[in-house]
Write a protein that holds these residues in place. Structure first.
Motif, PDB file in Angstrom:
ATOM      1  N   MET A   1      25.029  56.891  28.537  1.00 49.11           N
ATOM      2  CA  MET A   1      25.811  55.774  29.044  1.00 49.11           C
ATOM      3  C   MET A   1      25.972  55.916  30.550  1.00 49.11           C
ATOM      4  O   MET A   1      26.180  57.010  31.064  1.00 49.11           O
ATOM      5  CB  MET A   1      27.161  55.733  28.332  1.00 49.11           C
ATOM      6  N   ASP A   2      25.883  54.820  31.247  1.00 49.57           N
ATOM      7  CA  ASP A   2      26.016  54.791  32.694  1.00 49.57           C
ATOM      8  C   ASP A   2      27.479  54.572  33.074  1.00 49.57           C
ATOM      9  O   ASP A   2      28.081  53.577  32.675  1.00 49.57           O
ATOM     10  CB  ASP A   2      25.136  53.662  33.245  1.00 49.57           C
ATOM     11  N   TYR A   3      28.057  55.499  33.823  1.00 49.66           N
ATOM     12  CA  TYR A   3      29.442  55.370  34.262  1.00 49.66           C
ATOM     13  C   TYR A   3      29.469  54.992  35.733  1.00 49.66           C
ATOM     14  O   TYR A   3      28.664  55.468  36.520  1.00 49.66           O
ATOM     15  CB  TYR A   3      30.203  56.688  34.061  1.00 49.66           C
ATOM     16  N   ARG A   4      30.424  54.130  36.101  1.00 57.75           N
ATOM     17  CA  ARG A   4      30.578  53.702  37.490  1.00 57.75           C
ATOM     18  C   ARG A   4      32.030  53.795  37.886  1.00 57.75           C
ATOM     19  O   ARG A   4      32.923  53.632  37.063  1.00 57.75           O
ATOM     20  CB  ARG A   4      30.105  52.267  37.665  1.00 57.75           C
ATOM     21  N   ARG A   5      32.259  53.982  39.170  1.00 57.83           N
ATOM     22  CA  ARG A   5      33.617  53.977  39.719  1.00 57.83           C
ATOM     23  C   ARG A   5      33.718  52.833  40.701  1.00 57.83           C
ATOM     24  O   ARG A   5      32.819  52.583  41.496  1.00 57.83           O
ATOM     25  CB  ARG A   5      33.915  55.285  40.447  1.00 57.83           C
ATOM     26  N   TYR A   6      34.833  52.114  40.645  1.00 59.01           N
ATOM     27  CA  TYR A   6      35.074  50.993  41.538  1.00 59.01           C
ATOM     28  C   TYR A   6      36.291  51.315  42.388  1.00 59.01           C
ATOM     29  O   TYR A   6      37.331  51.718  41.871  1.00 59.01           O
ATOM     30  CB  TYR A   6      35.304  49.706  40.734  1.00 59.01           C
ATOM     31  N   VAL A   7      36.160  51.126  43.694  1.00 55.30           N
ATOM     32  CA  VAL A   7      37.234  51.451  44.625  1.00 55.30           C
ATOM     33  C   VAL A   7      37.731  50.164  45.266  1.00 55.30           C
ATOM     34  O   VAL A   7      36.947  49.349  45.748  1.00 55.30           O
ATOM     35  CB  VAL A   7      36.729  52.424  45.716  1.00 55.30           C
ATOM     36  N   LEU A   8      39.062  49.995  45.256  1.00 58.54           N
ATOM     37  CA  LEU A   8      39.694  48.828  45.880  1.00 58.54           C
ATOM     38  C   LEU A   8      40.586  49.295  47.027  1.00 58.54           C
ATOM     39  O   LEU A   8      41.047  50.447  47.036  1.00 58.54           O
ATOM     40  CB  LEU A   8      40.533  48.058  44.863  1.00 58.54           C
ATOM     41  N   GLY A   9      40.872  48.405  47.968  1.00 66.42           N
ATOM     42  CA  GLY A   9      41.711  48.741  49.106  1.00 66.42           C
ATOM     43  C   GLY A   9      43.164  48.975  48.738  1.00 66.42           C
ATOM     44  O   GLY A   9      43.884  49.684  49.425  1.00 66.42           O
ATOM     45  N   SER A  10      43.623  48.399  47.621  1.00 66.49           N
ATOM     46  CA  SER A  10      44.998  48.594  47.167  1.00 66.49           C
ATOM     47  C   SER A  10      45.004  48.674  45.638  1.00 66.49           C
ATOM     48  O   SER A  10      44.097  48.183  44.982  1.00 66.49           O
ATOM     49  CB  SER A  10      45.895  47.447  47.637  1.00 66.49           C
ATOM     50  N   THR A  11      46.022  49.300  45.113  1.00 59.91           N
ATOM     51  CA  THR A  11      46.115  49.444  43.661  1.00 59.91           C
ATOM     52  C   THR A  11      46.671  48.175  43.031  1.00 59.91           C
ATOM     53  O   THR A  11      47.313  47.358  43.699  1.00 59.91           O
ATOM     54  CB  THR A  11      47.008  50.634  43.273  1.00 59.91           C
ATOM     55  N   SER A  12      46.429  48.034  41.753  1.00 61.97           N
ATOM     56  CA  SER A  12      46.918  46.873  41.027  1.00 61.97           C
ATOM     57  C   SER A  12      47.591  47.346  39.751  1.00 61.97           C
ATOM     58  O   SER A  12      47.126  48.290  39.115  1.00 61.97           O
ATOM     59  CB  SER A  12      45.747  45.935  40.696  1.00 61.97           C
ATOM     60  N   GLU A  13      48.668  46.699  39.389  1.00 58.62           N
ATOM     61  CA  GLU A  13      49.376  47.025  38.155  1.00 58.62           C
ATOM     62  C   GLU A  13      48.658  46.482  36.923  1.00 58.62           C
ATOM     63  O   GLU A  13      48.885  46.921  35.811  1.00 58.62           O
ATOM     64  CB  GLU A  13      50.797  46.434  38.206  1.00 58.62           C
ATOM     65  N   GLN A  14      47.780  45.512  37.136  1.00 59.18           N
ATOM     66  CA  GLN A  14      47.180  44.799  36.020  1.00 59.18           C
ATOM     67  C   GLN A  14      45.659  44.747  36.175  1.00 59.18           C
ATOM     68  O   GLN A  14      45.137  44.544  37.269  1.00 59.18           O
ATOM     69  CB  GLN A  14      47.746  43.381  35.962  1.00 59.18           C
ATOM     70  N   MET A  15      44.968  44.928  35.056  1.00 60.34           N
ATOM     71  CA  MET A  15      43.524  44.761  35.005  1.00 60.34           C
ATOM     72  C   MET A  15      43.227  43.873  33.806  1.00 60.34           C
ATOM     73  O   MET A  15      43.803  44.041  32.741  1.00 60.34           O
ATOM     74  CB  MET A  15      42.823  46.114  34.843  1.00 60.34           C
ATOM     75  N   ILE A  16      42.353  42.904  33.991  1.00 60.18           N
ATOM     76  CA  ILE A  16      42.034  41.949  32.929  1.00 60.18           C
ATOM     77  C   ILE A  16      40.600  42.197  32.475  1.00 60.18           C
ATOM     78  O   ILE A  16      39.675  42.204  33.299  1.00 60.18           O
ATOM     79  CB  ILE A  16      42.190  40.505  33.425  1.00 60.18           C
ATOM     80  N   ILE A  17      40.415  42.400  31.183  1.00 63.41           N
ATOM     81  CA  ILE A  17      39.086  42.538  30.596  1.00 63.41           C
ATOM     82  C   ILE A  17      38.906  41.373  29.634  1.00 63.41           C
ATOM     83  O   ILE A  17      39.698  41.195  28.719  1.00 63.41           O
ATOM     84  CB  ILE A  17      38.935  43.878  29.857  1.00 63.41           C
ATOM     85  N   GLU A  18      37.862  40.572  29.877  1.00 62.35           N
ATOM     86  CA  GLU A  18      37.653  39.400  29.027  1.00 62.35           C
ATOM     87  C   GLU A  18      36.169  39.220  28.712  1.00 62.35           C
ATOM     88  O   GLU A  18      35.311  39.612  29.500  1.00 62.35           O
ATOM     89  CB  GLU A  18      38.226  38.151  29.678  1.00 62.35           C
ATOM     90  N   PRO A  19      35.872  38.625  27.550  1.00 64.94           N
ATOM     91  CA  PRO A  19      34.470  38.347  27.217  1.00 64.94           C
ATOM     92  C   PRO A  19      33.942  37.197  28.071  1.00 64.94           C
ATOM     93  O   PRO A  19      34.698  36.316  28.484  1.00 64.94           O
ATOM     94  CB  PRO A  19      34.524  37.957  25.741  1.00 64.94           C
ATOM     95  N   SER A  20      32.657  37.225  28.358  1.00 63.85           N
ATOM     96  CA  SER A  20      32.042  36.148  29.133  1.00 63.85           C
ATOM     97  C   SER A  20      30.573  36.002  28.745  1.00 63.85           C
ATOM     98  O   SER A  20      30.020  36.850  28.052  1.00 63.85           O
ATOM     99  CB  SER A  20      32.177  36.432  30.635  1.00 63.85           C
ATOM    100  N   LEU A  21      29.977  34.930  29.211  1.00 66.08           N
ATOM    101  CA  LEU A  21      28.546  34.722  29.014  1.00 66.08           C
ATOM    102  C   LEU A  21      27.794  35.315  30.188  1.00 66.08           C
ATOM    103  O   LEU A  21      28.380  35.629  31.229  1.00 66.08           O
ATOM    104  CB  LEU A  21      28.248  33.229  28.873  1.00 66.08           C
ATOM    105  N   ALA A  22      26.499  35.452  30.044  1.00 70.26           N
ATOM    106  CA  ALA A  22      25.676  36.045  31.091  1.00 70.26           C
ATOM    107  C   ALA A  22      25.798  35.272  32.403  1.00 70.26           C
ATOM    108  O   ALA A  22      25.947  34.053  32.403  1.00 70.26           O
ATOM    109  CB  ALA A  22      24.224  36.084  30.640  1.00 70.26           C
TER     110      ALA A  22
END
Length: 68
Positions: free
Chosen positions: A1-22
């Motif tokens: 499995m390919d793992y990735r790290r994402y870096v943002l300029g500020s932290t967030s209290e909330q993350m949204i994961i939703e299904p989508s089409l291509a």
């Protein structure tokens, strides 16, 4: 499995994961041709892969679009 790290300029209290089409065009081809006679109608059902979109509310652009 390919793992990735994402870096943002500020932290967030909330993350949204939703299904989508291509996020790209999908092409469906048939094993055998279909002939539709004049005046007839057909419905064609095509399944497409499900993708997962990761968002944070502060950003307009998704962090990631990952195919399953």
């Amino acid at each position: 499995m390919d793992y990735r790290r994402y870096v943002l300029g500020s932290t967030s209290e909330q993350m949204i994961i939703e299904p989508s089409l291509a996020d790209r065009a999908m092409i469906a081809t048939l094993n055998k041709p279909i002939v539709v006679l004049p005046g007839e109608e057909i419905k064609v059902f095509i399944s497409t892969p499900l993708w997962m979109t990761i968002l944070v509310p502060q950003r307009k652009v998704p962090i990631a679009d990952i195919p399953f």
